[in-house]
Design a protein around this motif. Sequence first.
Motif, PDB file in Angstrom:
ATOM      1  N   TYR A   1       0.827  -1.202   0.000  1.00  0.00           N
ATOM      2  CA  TYR A   1       0.000   0.000   0.000  1.00  0.00           C
ATOM      3  C   TYR A   1       0.863   1.255   0.000  1.00  0.00           C
ATOM      4  O   TYR A   1       0.574   2.214  -0.701  1.00  0.00           O
ATOM      5  N   ALA A   2       1.891   1.233   0.828  1.00  0.00           N
ATOM      6  CA  ALA A   2       2.740   2.422   0.983  1.00  0.00           C
ATOM      7  C   ALA A   2       3.965   2.047   1.791  1.00  0.00           C
ATOM      8  O   ALA A   2       3.985   1.018   2.487  1.00  0.00           O
ATOM      9  N   GLU A   3       4.972   2.865   1.689  1.00  0.00           N
ATOM     10  CA  GLU A   3       6.118   2.778   2.589  1.00  0.00           C
ATOM     11  C   GLU A   3       5.930   3.790   3.704  1.00  0.00           C
ATOM     12  O   GLU A   3       5.506   4.936   3.450  1.00  0.00           O
ATOM     13  N   ILE A   4       6.187   3.378   4.939  1.00  0.00           N
ATOM     14  CA  ILE A   4       6.242   4.343   6.030  1.00  0.00           C
ATOM     15  C   ILE A   4       7.627   4.982   5.945  1.00  0.00           C
ATOM     16  O   ILE A   4       8.626   4.413   6.384  1.00  0.00           O
ATOM     17  N   ALA A   5       7.681   6.145   5.344  1.00  0.00           N
ATOM     18  CA  ALA A   5       8.971   6.740   4.973  1.00  0.00           C
ATOM     19  C   ALA A   5       9.554   7.642   6.049  1.00  0.00           C
ATOM     20  O   ALA A   5      10.775   7.832   6.111  1.00  0.00           O
ATOM     21  N   GLY A   6       8.711   8.214   6.889  1.00  0.00           N
ATOM     22  CA  GLY A   6       9.209   9.119   7.918  1.00  0.00           C
ATOM     23  C   GLY A   6       8.248   9.221   9.078  1.00  0.00           C
ATOM     24  O   GLY A   6       7.028   9.110   8.906  1.00  0.00           O
TER      25      GLY A   6
ATOM     26  N   MET B   1       4.275  20.970  16.439  1.00  0.00           N
ATOM     27  CA  MET B   1       3.799  20.125  15.349  1.00  0.00           C
ATOM     28  C   MET B   1       4.610  20.389  14.084  1.00  0.00           C
ATOM     29  O   MET B   1       4.966  19.450  13.352  1.00  0.00           O
ATOM     30  N   ALA B   2       4.930  21.643  13.828  1.00  0.00           N
ATOM     31  CA  ALA B   2       5.738  21.975  12.649  1.00  0.00           C
ATOM     32  C   ALA B   2       7.098  21.298  12.713  1.00  0.00           C
ATOM     33  O   ALA B   2       7.606  20.802  11.699  1.00  0.00           O
ATOM     34  N   GLU B   3       7.695  21.259  13.900  1.00  0.00           N
ATOM     35  CA  GLU B   3       8.998  20.601  14.046  1.00  0.00           C
ATOM     36  C   GLU B   3       8.877  19.105  13.802  1.00  0.00           C
ATOM     37  O   GLU B   3       9.751  18.487  13.164  1.00  0.00           O
ATOM     38  N   ALA B   4       7.802  18.472  14.280  1.00  0.00           N
ATOM     39  CA  ALA B   4       7.589  17.052  14.019  1.00  0.00           C
ATOM     40  C   ALA B   4       7.425  16.801  12.523  1.00  0.00           C
ATOM     41  O   ALA B   4       7.968  15.832  11.973  1.00  0.00           O
ATOM     42  N   ILE B   5       6.689  17.668  11.852  1.00  0.00           N
ATOM     43  CA  ILE B   5       6.500  17.532  10.405  1.00  0.00           C
ATOM     44  C   ILE B   5       7.835  17.646   9.682  1.00  0.00           C
ATOM     45  O   ILE B   5       8.171  16.823   8.807  1.00  0.00           O
ATOM     46  N   ARG B   6       8.618  18.660  10.023  1.00  0.00           N
ATOM     47  CA  ARG B   6       9.911  18.844   9.353  1.00  0.00           C
ATOM     48  C   ARG B   6      10.815  17.632   9.561  1.00  0.00           C
ATOM     49  O   ARG B   6      11.493  17.170   8.639  1.00  0.00           O
ATOM     50  N   SER B   7      10.829  17.110  10.770  1.00  0.00           N
ATOM     51  CA  SER B   7      11.682  15.970  11.069  1.00  0.00           C
ATOM     52  C   SER B   7      11.233  14.724  10.303  1.00  0.00           C
ATOM     53  O   SER B   7      12.065  13.966   9.777  1.00  0.00           O
ATOM     54  N   ALA B   8       9.922  14.492  10.220  1.00  0.00           N
ATOM     55  CA  ALA B   8       9.403  13.338   9.487  1.00  0.00           C
ATOM     56  C   ALA B   8       9.723  13.451   7.997  1.00  0.00           C
ATOM     57  O   ALA B   8      10.089  12.460   7.347  1.00  0.00           O
ATOM     58  N   LEU B   9       9.589  14.635   7.450  1.00  0.00           N
ATOM     59  CA  LEU B   9       9.916  14.845   6.035  1.00  0.00           C
ATOM     60  C   LEU B   9      11.407  14.637   5.783  1.00  0.00           C
ATOM     61  O   LEU B   9      11.803  14.046   4.773  1.00  0.00           O
TER      62      LEU B   9
ATOM     63  N   ALA C   1       3.893  13.210  13.607  1.00  0.00           N
ATOM     64  CA  ALA C   1       3.734  13.295  12.156  1.00  0.00           C
ATOM     65  C   ALA C   1       4.304  12.050  11.509  1.00  0.00           C
ATOM     66  O   ALA C   1       5.313  11.503  11.962  1.00  0.00           O
ATOM     67  N   MET C   2       3.668  11.606  10.448  1.00  0.00           N
ATOM     68  CA  MET C   2       4.129  10.438   9.703  1.00  0.00           C
ATOM     69  C   MET C   2       3.983  10.706   8.214  1.00  0.00           C
ATOM     70  O   MET C   2       3.008  11.332   7.778  1.00  0.00           O
ATOM     71  N   VAL C   3       4.942  10.219   7.435  1.00  0.00           N
ATOM     72  CA  VAL C   3       4.932  10.376   5.984  1.00  0.00           C
ATOM     73  C   VAL C   3       4.798   9.004   5.340  1.00  0.00           C
ATOM     74  O   VAL C   3       5.593   8.098   5.615  1.00  0.00           O
ATOM     75  N   LEU C   4       3.776   8.844   4.497  1.00  0.00           N
ATOM     76  CA  LEU C   4       3.596   7.648   3.690  1.00  0.00           C
ATOM     77  C   LEU C   4       3.935   8.002   2.251  1.00  0.00           C
ATOM     78  O   LEU C   4       3.554   9.083   1.767  1.00  0.00           O
ATOM     79  N   ALA C   5       4.633   7.113   1.558  1.00  0.00           N
ATOM     80  CA  ALA C   5       5.043   7.399   0.194  1.00  0.00           C
ATOM     81  C   ALA C   5       5.028   6.129  -0.636  1.00  0.00           C
ATOM     82  O   ALA C   5       5.134   5.015  -0.117  1.00  0.00           O
TER      83      ALA C   5
END
Length: 423
Positions: free
Chosen positions: A261-266, A286-294, A412-416
């Motif tokens: 389905y996706a990779e859990i990338a960050g 929250m912005a810092e969590a987003i930046r770190s996950a990206l 924050a989590m990034v799926l790709a």
Amino acid sequence: MTGRRVAVTGIGVLAPGGVGTENFWGLLSAGRTATRGITFFDPSSFRSRVAAEIDFDAEAHGLTPQETRRMDRAAQFAVVATREALTDSGIALDAHAPHRVGVTVGSAVGATMGLDQEYRVVSDGGRLDCVDHAYAVPHLYNYLVPSSFAAEVAWAVGAEGPSTVVSTGCTSGIDSVGYAVELIREGSADVMIAGSSDAPISPITMACFDAIKATTPRHDDPEHASRPFDGSRNGFVLGEGAAVFVLEELEAARRRGARVYAEIAGYATRSNAYHMTGLRPDGAEMAEAIRSALDEARIAPQDVDYINAHGSGTKQNDRHETAAFKRSLKDHAYRVPVSSIKSMVGHSLGAIGSIEIAASALAMRHNVVPPTANLHTPDPECDLDYVPLAAREWTTDTVLTVGSGFGGFQSAMVLARPERSLA
């Protein structure tokens, strides 16, 4: 760190509006709401009388009478979702050494319904100051300790590897999956059964949220009571549910021909160290969590195709979150679609983060962004593209999903898509 990449190969969901991943996605893509007046108990004495309940028959979903008696409702959800995820994945767990298969389950409030029900029994409806333990269900201890959730899932699949409950409030569902990803990356496990479950719709939970006026009093129109980012919103709608995933090392999944389905990338999590329920308006944590996950995902802010927002439907959260998106994504925040599925399935506390991960993965699979239902008049301070009312066809290769929890937790989590370039 081994540099191993982690894939989602199986999804199981129990959510308001229908049990099963197919029913869940059908509701989201149609923009239907599953919020209604509370039916689990008489809510007439409460300020908020609205919830997003699941019509769940344990026996119909394969649980024996003994399992139903032993497990709290939330544990039942977790086991049923696990079974669906395993079937969906097609993985043969017996091909793996049991100690290489682990479990992480997130939950904010544990066995709330079981404890509430049993207190009424042993206290004779609250009349006894000294409760009579002789009337308690034999498995009452299982209700007391949230670790029983992970134990039940581990028993169900024969997992003898790391087994953990993650309880970080409303970010539990993201954090449990994030922890599972780290275990695979570091080589401590090859397969993780990861997700979260909560069934908090009980008098004690409703009383707690009534006391701080966090839930909506819009009981005259329960179907449209959850209104994230709308100027008329006045609190969130309590929900229940579970989502569980099969996570595998990506190359191993490819070798067995699994659907990915996706990779859990960050993934990243932060704390505001500020207030139990309060949020700073600038959204910095929250912005810092987003930046770190990206950064971990090696994805630039402008490459985010969709944001699955926390979007609880409180003014404080919606404005805080909007500020965080602008702070972390800069101008791209105005170009990327953002939506909150809590408008349709309510806020299931610790479970919702995993349910939103499921929605994010399905959005990628179908190239469709689910809508923010009930959004008719946006709050002027929430001026992004919140995909009002109807789903949108949208090429979705990278999704950012976020959570915000009481206690100051921000995750924050990034799926790709795994075939993306890592250059």
